[in-house]
Scaffold this active site. Structure first.
Site, short mmCIF file in Angstrom:
data_model
loop_
_atom_site.label_atom_id
_atom_site.label_comp_id
_atom_site.label_asym_id
_atom_site.label_seq_id
_atom_site.Cartn_x
_atom_site.Cartn_y
_atom_site.Cartn_z
N SER A 157 -0.85 -36.94 52.48
CA SER A 157 -1.87 -37.91 52.05
C SER A 157 -1.87 -39.24 52.81
O SER A 157 -2.83 -40.00 52.68
CB SER A 157 -1.67 -38.24 50.57
OG SER A 157 -2.41 -37.35 49.80
N LYS A 160 -4.91 -40.10 54.82
CA LYS A 160 -6.19 -40.54 54.22
C LYS A 160 -6.57 -41.96 54.65
O LYS A 160 -7.74 -42.28 54.84
CB LYS A 160 -6.09 -40.48 52.69
CG LYS A 160 -5.99 -39.05 52.17
CD LYS A 160 -5.61 -39.00 50.69
CE LYS A 160 -5.59 -37.56 50.21
NZ LYS A 160 -5.02 -37.40 48.88
N TYR A 170 -9.78 -31.43 56.69
CA TYR A 170 -8.92 -32.12 55.71
C TYR A 170 -7.53 -31.46 55.67
O TYR A 170 -6.50 -32.15 55.68
CB TYR A 170 -9.58 -32.11 54.32
CG TYR A 170 -8.66 -32.61 53.25
CD1 TYR A 170 -8.36 -33.98 53.14
CD2 TYR A 170 -8.02 -31.73 52.38
CE1 TYR A 170 -7.47 -34.44 52.19
CE2 TYR A 170 -7.13 -32.19 51.42
CZ TYR A 170 -6.86 -33.54 51.33
OH TYR A 170 -5.97 -34.00 50.40
N TYR A 199 -0.56 -43.33 44.34
CA TYR A 199 -0.85 -42.44 43.21
C TYR A 199 -0.96 -43.29 41.94
O TYR A 199 -1.43 -44.43 41.99
CB TYR A 199 0.22 -41.33 43.08
CG TYR A 199 0.33 -40.47 44.32
CD1 TYR A 199 -0.74 -39.67 44.73
CD2 TYR A 199 1.48 -40.44 45.08
CE1 TYR A 199 -0.65 -38.88 45.87
CE2 TYR A 199 1.59 -39.64 46.21
CZ TYR A 199 0.51 -38.87 46.60
OH TYR A 199 0.61 -38.09 47.72
N VAL A 236 2.96 -36.53 49.56
CA VAL A 236 3.91 -35.60 48.94
C VAL A 236 4.98 -35.10 49.92
O VAL A 236 5.94 -34.46 49.51
CB VAL A 236 3.22 -34.40 48.28
CG1 VAL A 236 2.37 -34.83 47.10
CG2 VAL A 236 2.41 -33.60 49.28
N1 GLU Z 1 -2.29 -31.61 51.09
C1 GLU Z 1 -2.23 -32.21 49.82
C2 GLU Z 1 -3.44 -31.90 49.00
O1 GLU Z 1 -4.53 -31.93 49.48
C3 GLU Z 1 -2.04 -33.69 49.95
C4 GLU Z 1 -1.11 -34.08 48.91
C5 GLU Z 1 -0.62 -35.51 49.00
O2 GLU Z 1 0.15 -35.87 49.88
O3 GLU Z 1 -1.04 -36.27 48.10
O4 GLU Z 1 -3.34 -31.60 47.85
#
Ligand code: GLU
Length: 326
Positions: A70, A73, A195, A247, A265
């Site tokens: 994530s 992003k 993505y 988060y 994560v």
């Molecule tokens: N590849 C994970 C997902 O799309 C990202 C999770 C993360 O790092 O928050 O669920």
């Protein structure tokens, strides 16, 4: 950083001690939603700090590669802003923090937009905005963007990508919901693949710190001097990190640590001290919210020890960067 006589600088010694202190902390669990992440060595642990004038301080497994997840992003949001400008991006993704899970299948009721670019729905929306006439062109533009931040080539881990792709049903559901409301265009499989690829990019802890230092340095990589993102978008990027990057710990993080940050994560965290330093921490043991246990502790201690909280006035006009060079 070691000086000519082989003695670690005071800040390097501080990082070494911090690493030693938290190495024995084994709380938390590695992510296990795909087998590739569950296989990671839970003992891996590294801290890296890079200044806006290019000094590197690092300790632990800082060359160990892992998938960025994530944390990507943040940077893809920056590319969407470059490709379309702020006003258009705002029509497709909001800027509100959410108390829901990062992978909740939820859009804003009034605007039908995903809540913000740091949750999965918002990230899929920003990914779908990356310009390019074909999937390979979009992937290459994204890779080039990341390469400007880290100053070297970057690759997708194919087995993580394939796993993300075959198990990403919630992400597919979000994409379909956004298509239903006209928030993303019809090429949803292409957007989802991109993505999943961005989540599967291989980075190390030093890369994380350099990415954060580039944001701290108004978008210019402090080591290569290359501009990775236009300085006019730094405030968009950092404000999303500040309010939505950690988060459902984002509020407590802003209160206690007080720095724009993003976690993933994989166990990585980036944190930005504007005009001063970028921080990268990697330790795959996660708490129940998905943040690295040791990563949060390290950032908390750095923030408290050096008065890095955005609203901390106890250090007066003393800059952390100036203290480093004394
Ligand atoms: N590849 C994970 C997902 O799309 C990202 C999770 C993360 O790092 O928050 O669920």
């Amino acid at each position: 950083m070691i000086n000519h006589s082989g003695v670690p600088s005071p800040f390097q010694s501080f990082l070494n001690d911090l690493h030693f202190k938290y190495k024995s902390l084994h709380d938390g669990a590695v992510a296990n939603y795909i087998p590739e992440l569950a296989k990671v060595d839970p003992n891996l642990f590294s801290i890296c700090v890079i200044t806006v004038d290019g000094q590197v301080y690092e300790v632990g497994d800082y060359n160990q590669l892992f998938t960025i997840q994530s944390i990507s992003k943040v940077f893809v949001h920056g590319l969407a802003l470059k490709d379309h400008g702020r006003d258009y991006v705002l029509t497709k993704v909001g800027v509100e923090p959410t108390g829901d899970a990062f992978n909740a299948i939820i859009l804003d009721e009034r605007s039908n937009r995903p809540l913000n670019p740091m949750v999965n729905a918002g990230a899929i929306a920003t990914t779908s905005l990356i310009k390019g006439s074909r999937p390979t062109e979009r992937l290459n533009r994204m890779l080039n963007m990341f390469q400007r931040y880290i100053g070297r080539d970057i690759f997708v881990d194919i087995s993580v990508f394939m796993s993300e792709r075959t198990t990403g049903h919630r992400n597919r559901a979000m994409a379909h919901l956004m298509l239903n409301f006209g928030m993303i265009d019809e090429k949803i499989d292409e957007a989802l693949d991109l993505y999943f690829q961005q989540c599967s990019l291989m980075v190390n802890c030093r890369d994380l710190a350099l990415m954060a230092a580039t944001l701290a340095n108004k978008g210019t990589n402090p080591i290569t001097g290359e501009q990775a993102v236009e300085s006019c978008y730094i405030k968009d990027i950092l404000s999303m990190m500040y309010t939505c990057g950690m988060y459902n710990f984002a509020g407590e993080w802003a209160y206690k640590i007080g720095l724009p940050a993003k976690s993933g994560v994989c166990g990585g965290i980036i944190a930005v001290v504007r005009n001063q330093i970028g921080i990268g921490v990697f330790s795959p043991l996660l708490d129940s919210l998905g943040d690295s246990v040791r990563g949060v502790k390290v950032c908390e201690e750095l923030s408290q020890q050096f008065g890095l909280h955005l609203f901390d006035s106890s250090m007066g006009s003393c800059r952390f960067l100036d203290m480093l060079s004394t």
